[in-house]
Design a protein around this motif. Sequence first.
Motif, mmCIF file in Angstrom:
data_model
loop_
_atom_site.group_PDB
_atom_site.id
_atom_site.type_symbol
_atom_site.label_atom_id
_atom_site.label_comp_id
_atom_site.label_asym_id
_atom_site.label_seq_id
_atom_site.Cartn_x
_atom_site.Cartn_y
_atom_site.Cartn_z
ATOM 1 N N ALA A 27 0.832 -1.156 0.065
ATOM 2 C CA ALA A 27 0.046 -0.058 -0.169
ATOM 3 C C ALA A 27 0.955 1.401 -0.081
ATOM 4 C CB ALA A 27 -0.997 -0.151 1.098
ATOM 5 N N THR A 28 2.182 1.405 0.626
ATOM 6 C CA THR A 28 3.022 2.348 0.597
ATOM 7 C C THR A 28 3.417 2.642 -0.816
ATOM 8 O OG1 THR A 28 3.569 2.014 2.926
ATOM 9 C CG2 THR A 28 4.897 3.226 1.874
ATOM 10 N N VAL A 29 3.818 1.575 -1.385
ATOM 11 C CA VAL A 29 4.444 1.794 -2.623
ATOM 12 C C VAL A 29 3.245 2.327 -3.608
ATOM 13 C CG1 VAL A 29 5.103 0.475 -4.839
ATOM 14 C CG2 VAL A 29 6.076 -0.197 -2.512
ATOM 15 N N SER A 30 1.952 1.799 -3.574
ATOM 16 C CA SER A 30 1.080 2.390 -4.278
ATOM 17 C C SER A 30 0.726 3.879 -4.100
ATOM 18 C CB SER A 30 -0.195 1.506 -3.885
ATOM 19 O OG SER A 30 -1.363 2.053 -4.649
ATOM 20 N N LEU A 31 1.049 4.210 -2.765
ATOM 21 C CA LEU A 31 0.924 5.612 -2.493
ATOM 22 C C LEU A 31 1.987 6.595 -3.296
ATOM 23 C CD1 LEU A 31 -0.220 5.481 1.554
ATOM 24 C CD2 LEU A 31 -1.501 6.225 -0.637
ATOM 25 N N TRP A 32 3.144 5.839 -3.239
ATOM 26 C CA TRP A 32 4.162 6.601 -3.912
ATOM 27 C C TRP A 32 3.868 6.660 -5.204
ATOM 28 C CZ3 TRP A 32 8.590 3.261 -1.595
ATOM 29 C CH2 TRP A 32 8.763 3.503 -0.125
ATOM 30 N N GLU A 33 3.535 5.580 -6.000
ATOM 31 C CA GLU A 33 3.210 5.771 -7.630
ATOM 32 C C GLU A 33 1.963 6.519 -7.851
ATOM 33 O OE1 GLU A 33 4.795 1.027 -8.465
ATOM 34 O OE2 GLU A 33 2.922 1.635 -8.675
ATOM 35 N N THR A 34 1.228 6.806 -7.123
ATOM 36 C CA THR A 34 0.023 7.475 -7.348
ATOM 37 C C THR A 34 0.453 9.077 -7.233
ATOM 38 O OG1 THR A 34 -0.960 7.333 -5.109
ATOM 39 C CG2 THR A 34 -1.725 5.766 -6.925
ATOM 40 N N GLY A 35 1.379 9.369 -6.227
ATOM 41 C CA GLY A 35 1.873 10.550 -5.993
ATOM 42 C C GLY A 35 0.876 11.185 -4.736
ATOM 43 N N ALA A 36 0.329 10.367 -4.089
ATOM 44 C CA ALA A 36 -0.444 10.740 -2.779
ATOM 45 C C ALA A 36 0.382 11.147 -1.871
ATOM 46 C CB ALA A 36 -1.519 9.723 -2.497
ATOM 47 N N VAL A 37 1.785 10.397 -1.766
ATOM 48 C CA VAL A 37 2.805 10.448 -0.843
ATOM 49 C C VAL A 37 4.010 10.507 -1.601
ATOM 50 C CG1 VAL A 37 3.633 9.351 1.126
ATOM 51 C CG2 VAL A 37 1.191 9.476 0.900
ATOM 52 N N ILE A 38 4.982 11.260 -0.890
ATOM 53 C CA ILE A 38 6.435 11.069 -1.597
ATOM 54 C C ILE A 38 7.239 10.565 -0.390
ATOM 55 C CG2 ILE A 38 6.408 12.982 -3.185
ATOM 56 C CD1 ILE A 38 7.827 14.650 -1.300
ATOM 57 N N PRO A 39 7.961 9.581 -0.614
ATOM 58 C CA PRO A 39 9.165 9.028 0.217
ATOM 59 C C PRO A 39 9.807 9.986 1.108
ATOM 60 C CG PRO A 39 9.596 8.092 -2.016
ATOM 61 C CD PRO A 39 8.458 9.242 -2.035
ATOM 62 N N ARG A 40 10.111 9.822 2.163
ATOM 63 C CA ARG A 40 11.052 10.768 2.845
ATOM 64 C C ARG A 40 12.447 10.486 2.295
ATOM 65 N NH1 ARG A 40 9.122 11.017 9.131
ATOM 66 N NH2 ARG A 40 6.943 11.202 8.753
ATOM 67 N N LYS A 41 13.118 11.519 2.607
ATOM 68 C CA LYS A 41 14.640 11.601 2.026
ATOM 69 C C LYS A 41 15.310 10.271 2.278
ATOM 70 C CE LYS A 41 18.135 14.976 1.791
ATOM 71 N NZ LYS A 41 18.841 16.173 2.524
ATOM 72 N N ALA A 42 15.387 9.448 3.558
ATOM 73 C CA ALA A 42 16.185 8.228 3.540
ATOM 74 C C ALA A 42 15.587 6.974 2.916
ATOM 75 C CB ALA A 42 16.101 8.024 5.219
ATOM 76 N N MET A 43 14.175 7.249 2.630
ATOM 77 C CA MET A 43 13.488 6.276 1.891
ATOM 78 C C MET A 43 13.580 6.532 0.442
ATOM 79 S SD MET A 43 11.643 3.772 2.924
ATOM 80 C CE MET A 43 10.958 3.280 4.156
ATOM 81 N N ALA A 44 13.658 7.676 0.041
ATOM 82 C CA ALA A 44 14.065 7.761 -1.512
ATOM 83 C C ALA A 44 15.437 7.600 -1.848
ATOM 84 C CB ALA A 44 13.826 9.548 -1.641
ATOM 85 N N LYS A 45 16.507 7.468 -0.896
ATOM 86 C CA LYS A 45 17.746 7.281 -1.312
ATOM 87 C C LYS A 45 17.854 5.785 -1.286
ATOM 88 C CE LYS A 45 20.444 11.047 0.972
ATOM 89 N NZ LYS A 45 21.184 11.223 1.814
ATOM 90 N N GLN A 46 17.063 5.095 -0.420
ATOM 91 C CA GLN A 46 17.268 3.540 -0.348
ATOM 92 C C GLN A 46 16.096 3.058 -1.674
ATOM 93 O OE1 GLN A 46 15.062 1.704 2.901
ATOM 94 N NE2 GLN A 46 15.134 -0.288 2.335
#
Length: 70
Positions: A27-46
């Motif tokens: 569900a978190t990946v889905s939120l990132w893909e729809t643009g509803a949520v952006i990953p935090r800096k550390a998550m974006a790096k990972q």
Amino acid sequence: MNRIRKLREERGWTQAVLGEHMGVRQATVSLWETGAVIPRKAMAKQLARILKVKVEQLELEPPKRTPTAS
């Protein structure tokens, strides 16, 4: 198409598989893909490391907001 989704699909991964690699739920990946949520800096790096791209190549944008009536 969302850049995260495109990169994930290029690898033949489902949202659940990417979530497993990231230590998050599908569900978190889905939120990132729809643009509803952006990953935090550390998550974006990972995420960039796992997808073998630079963070800038993820093309992360602030969440889309719908205007509210006043």
